[in-house]
Design a protein around this motif. Structure first.
Motif, PDB file in Angstrom:
ATOM      1  N   TRP A 142     -91.173 -79.030   2.919  1.00 18.42           N
ATOM      2  CA  TRP A 142     -90.416 -77.847   2.477  1.00 18.42           C
ATOM      3  C   TRP A 142     -90.910 -77.412   1.089  1.00 18.42           C
ATOM      4  CZ3 TRP A 142     -87.878 -82.646   2.912  1.00 18.42           C
ATOM      5  CH2 TRP A 142     -87.461 -83.242   1.719  1.00 18.42           C
TER       6      TRP A 142
ATOM      7  N   ARG B 283     -86.840 -87.763  13.336  1.00 14.34           N
ATOM      8  CA  ARG B 283     -87.478 -86.448  13.445  1.00 14.34           C
ATOM      9  C   ARG B 283     -86.453 -85.321  13.331  1.00 14.34           C
ATOM     10  NH1 ARG B 283     -92.740 -86.442  14.598  1.00 14.34           N
ATOM     11  NH2 ARG B 283     -93.726 -88.207  15.692  1.00 14.34           N
ATOM     12  N   GLN B 284     -85.323 -85.494  14.008  1.00  7.73           N
ATOM     13  CA  GLN B 284     -84.328 -84.423  14.005  1.00  7.73           C
ATOM     14  C   GLN B 284     -83.617 -84.306  12.662  1.00  7.73           C
ATOM     15  OE1 GLN B 284     -84.409 -82.374  16.350  1.00  7.73           O
ATOM     16  NE2 GLN B 284     -85.683 -83.574  17.736  1.00  7.73           N
TER      17      GLN B 284
ATOM     18  N   ALA C 108     -79.975 -80.287  17.958  1.00 11.02           N
ATOM     19  CA  ALA C 108     -81.354 -80.721  18.189  1.00 11.02           C
ATOM     20  C   ALA C 108     -81.394 -81.952  19.085  1.00 11.02           C
ATOM     21  CB  ALA C 108     -82.033 -81.015  16.857  1.00 11.02           C
TER      22      ALA C 108
ATOM     23  N   THR D 177     -91.799 -83.769   8.053  1.00 16.95           N
ATOM     24  CA  THR D 177     -91.477 -82.386   7.690  1.00 16.95           C
ATOM     25  C   THR D 177     -92.014 -82.103   6.305  1.00 16.95           C
ATOM     26  OG1 THR D 177     -89.698 -80.727   7.651  1.00 16.95           O
ATOM     27  CG2 THR D 177     -89.246 -82.808   6.570  1.00 16.95           C
TER      28      THR D 177
ATOM     29  N   GLN E 244     -92.226 -73.025   7.797  1.00 17.03           N
ATOM     30  CA  GLN E 244     -91.596 -72.932   9.123  1.00 17.03           C
ATOM     31  C   GLN E 244     -92.588 -72.531  10.209  1.00 17.03           C
ATOM     32  OE1 GLN E 244     -88.600 -70.028   7.964  1.00 17.03           O
ATOM     33  NE2 GLN E 244     -87.021 -71.621   7.865  1.00 17.03           N
TER      34      GLN E 244
ATOM     35  N   ARG F 275     -96.924 -77.434  10.962  1.00 19.68           N
ATOM     36  CA  ARG F 275     -96.976 -78.409  12.059  1.00 19.68           C
ATOM     37  C   ARG F 275     -98.365 -79.021  12.177  1.00 19.68           C
ATOM     38  NH1 ARG F 275     -99.108 -78.555  16.732  1.00 19.68           N
ATOM     39  NH2 ARG F 275     -99.705 -76.352  16.674  1.00 19.68           N
TER      40      ARG F 275
ATOM     41  N   GLN G  82     -85.154 -80.205   6.208  1.00 18.93           N
ATOM     42  CA  GLN G  82     -86.003 -79.079   5.802  1.00 18.93           C
ATOM     43  C   GLN G  82     -85.196 -77.778   5.798  1.00 18.93           C
ATOM     44  OE1 GLN G  82     -88.020 -76.751   8.495  1.00 18.93           O
ATOM     45  NE2 GLN G  82     -90.047 -76.878   7.507  1.00 18.93           N
ATOM     46  N   LYS G  83     -84.400 -77.551   6.836  1.00 14.99           N
ATOM     47  CA  LYS G  83     -83.610 -76.323   6.909  1.00 14.99           C
ATOM     48  C   LYS G  83     -82.624 -76.222   5.750  1.00 14.99           C
ATOM     49  CE  LYS G  83     -83.987 -75.737  11.921  1.00 14.99           C
ATOM     50  NZ  LYS G  83     -83.284 -75.700  13.227  1.00 14.99           N
TER      51      LYS G  83
ATOM     52  N   GLU H  52     -85.957 -82.527  10.354  1.00 13.96           N
ATOM     53  CA  GLU H  52     -85.960 -81.080  10.621  1.00 13.96           C
ATOM     54  C   GLU H  52     -84.755 -80.405   9.969  1.00 13.96           C
ATOM     55  OE1 GLU H  52     -85.589 -78.020  14.424  1.00 13.96           O
ATOM     56  OE2 GLU H  52     -86.151 -80.115  14.759  1.00 13.96           O
ATOM     57  N   ALA H  53     -83.588 -81.037  10.102  1.00 13.13           N
ATOM     58  CA  ALA H  53     -82.380 -80.471   9.500  1.00 13.13           C
ATOM     59  C   ALA H  53     -82.449 -80.521   7.978  1.00 13.13           C
ATOM     60  CB  ALA H  53     -81.146 -81.224  10.005  1.00 13.13           C
TER      61      ALA H  53
END
Length: 609
Positions: free
Chosen positions: A156, A260-261, A14, A154, A134, A139, A267-268, A264-265
């Motif tokens: 989840w 931010r990145q 990312a 984020t 997702q 968003r 959340q994944k 994001e990770a």
């Protein structure tokens, strides 16, 4: 499952993608080290725990140490609002730089960004909850937080929320079942509205309640062994990770990109490791919980009854658009399996099956100190969830009745301890305990009954506010044994004897084969600090000299080395002399368990020493 290595690679990919976009190079001054306070609504150990830690650790790694995050667990506890609402206020007010709080609570601050997630019975399975997280829906919700001065990072999904009933055999299967009941919820405008629409009264976690909104992974936090309605899903709970807008802007562009990145990770990872509703249901059933299923007609009645709440949410134009988007996702997302019905395999029963027909004694309980060892299995048998019994209840209990003063002392199997005291008085045909010290004791009053018979003191909980099931198990699971008063000093001189059979040893848990080897006549001779133990039986002959000394409130019997006895071994015992003989009580031993030898029968004096 995502490994830390894969997690790191996700972030690096990312970051490399972000690096392909022309940016102004950050100067060293722009990346000066900062420490950010992360307010987490949950306590450590809850489902959000591993993702909070992962976010903290990976942020520090990927920022090359320029960002350190300090978690503030249970952050709302020290606020007036409390829990999730209090945590959100800390972030909005700038007292925390980052925050993690569930989507349901944001409307308590007049932030409607996540209300579409709580549209009743809309998001009703794991697959849809993941798809929403997702999607463009998530968003847009996060971006809408900017109007409140908050940056959405984020979100989840954590679990699906169901109705739980507390009284046994009274499941919440239709809207009418909620009428006039106190229903525990976490602060949420939509949740309150929904419960009130069904005719119930929304209450906080500290109040008395007959039902609750909760998830199968969180059901242990409810009182007793609740019954979940597994195919009625009020809404899906999402965790929302945010930053205070002003604090976020003070960071360098590179630092904001890292946050931010990594978010994001995170959340994944949370989605990849998300336990299915089926797995959560199986765990709940294994723990001793119950799941029932509503009929198609009852589900339709829920949908119809909740329509006014749905309509109120959709009055907001953004919510209406988001609900439409979620419905479109629902139409093309294959629903994942839900919870199946189950009942606990353990039969709940009281040690006195007909407590209501027992003849209880009049007046106040007799003065004295009483003890009981109450195990996890004892509490489970009385209706407490296994996980709660292990973590919160099982242990050694001592209670004292002393001329109107009651003392409660607990030593838990997990190393916990608790102590509190109460006054007690006779009120009608019950004894009322009114607590004066509430350390570890949250119930202001309890009404009990009592009686004494040959096997000890029996107690019966008649009425109490709060966790009635747990306290009922505490009072009733075991017969309380009186703590005897032991004598001080050395045991009395003399020759004392007992005859112990194999059955005496078997009754206390010795294997039959071992018990047969230990049967025989046991003789103890005490004389002025010296002792001799002799054992004569069909399969055993032992003679051992001992030195007798007083150690604290016990007597230590230490072996003198000989062919029969280990010179390093000793037993610590207590003693008292009653009309029926010499009573010995084993406290500790470095040898095998000799509890039966010492305690099975009073020792009879056969001669002077």
């Amino acid at each position: 499952m995502f490994t830390n290595r894969l997690f790191y690679l996700l972030i690096m990919v990312a970051l490399l993608a972000a690096a392909c976009t022309p940016q102004v190079a950050a100067t060293p001054a722009e990346n000066k080290p900062v420490t950010l306070r992360l307010a987490v609504a949950d306590e450590e150990g809850r489902p959000s725990d591993p993702y909070v830690h992962e976010f903290i650790e990976q942020t520090k790694t990927l920022s090359n140490g320029s960002i350190t995050i300090e978690p503030l667990w249970d952050a709302g506890a020290n606020t007036t609002a409390g829990f999730e609402k209090g945590t959100i206020e800390l972030v909005i007010g700038g007292k925390a730089d980052l925050g993690l709080a569930a989507s349901r609570a944001w409307d308590t601050e007049n932030i409607t960004s996540f209300e579409a997630l709580q549209a009743p019975f809309l998001i009703d399975n794991d697959a849809l909850a993941i798809a929403v997280a997702q999607s463009d829906v998530a968003r847009r919700m996060l971006e809408n937080l900017s109007t409140a001065g908050v940056v959405g990072l984020t979100l989840w999904p954590e679990d699906l929320r169901h109705p739980f009933s507390i009284p046994p055999n009274k499941p919440l299967l239709s809207p009418n079942d909620f009428a006039s009941l106190n229903i525990r919820i976490t602060s949420s405008g939509v949740s309150s509205m929904l419960i009130e629409t069904f005719g119930g009264k929304p209450v906080s976690g500290d109040d008395d309640y007959q039902g609750a909104e909760s998830g199968l992974r969180q059901g242990f936090s409810l009182t007793g062994t609740p019954t979940a309605t597994g195919n009625v899903t009020f809404f899906a709970k999402f965790q929302v990770l945010v930053a205070n807008g002003a604090a976020f802007e003070k960071l360098s562009e590179a630092q904001r990109t890292v946050l931010r990145q990594v978010a994001e990770a995170t959340q994944k990872k949370a989605i990849a490791e998300h336990p299915s509703e089926g797995d959560a249901a199986n765990a709940w059933c294994t723990d001793g919980g119950t799941i029932v299923l509503a009929s198609d007609e009852q589900i339709a009645a829920f949908d119809k009854a909740a329509q006014p709440v749905f309509d109120r949410i959709a009055q907001n134009p953004l919510n209406a658009e988001l609900i439409t988007s979620i419905r479109e996702l629902k139409a093309k997302t294959k629903p994942s399996p839900g919870a199946k019905a189950c009942a606990p395999q353990v039969t709940q029963q009281n040690p006195t099956p007909s407590a209501g027909t027992e003849v209880w004694s009049q007046g106040l309980p007799p003065n004295g100190v009483w003890q009981a060892e109450i195990t996890t299995e004892d509490f489970v048998r009385m209706g407490v969830l296994k996980s709660v019994a292990q973590s919160d209840w099982a242990g050694s209990y001592t209670i004292t009745f002393d001329n109107g003063k009651f003392i409660f002392d607990w030593r838990g199997e997990q190393g916990q301890n608790g102590k509190c005291q109460a006054g007690y008085e006779l009120v009608g045909d019950v004894v009322r305990l009114t607590y004066t010290s509430l350390y570890n004791c949250n119930n202001p009053e309890e009404d009990i009954q009592w009686r004494i018979d040959n096997d000890g003191l029996h107690l019966h909980l008649v009425a109490q506010e709060g966790d009635f099931v747990g306290m009922k198990a505490f009072f009733e699971a075991k017969t309380w044994q009186k703590v005897e008063t032991w004598s001080a000093g050395l045991p009395p001189n003399g020759v004392w004897q007992v005859e112990l059979t194999a059955d005496d040893f078997i009754k206390t848990g010795t294997l039959k084969s071992t018990a047969e080897d230990m049967a025989g006549v046991y003789t103890y001779t005490f004389h002025d600090g010296q002792a001799k133990i002799e054992i004569h039986g069909p399969k055993i002959t032992v003679s051992c000299m001992q030195v007798v000394t007083v150690v604290g409130d016990a007597v230590r019997l230490k072996n003198v080395a000989s062919p029969d006895c280990d010179g390093n071994a000793y037993d610590d015992v207590q003693w008292r002399l009653d009309a029926d003989g010499l009573h010995l009580h084993l406290i500790s031993s470095k040898a095998v368990d000799l509890k039966t030898m010492y305690e099975s029968k009073p020792w009879q004096k056969i001669a002077n020493s």
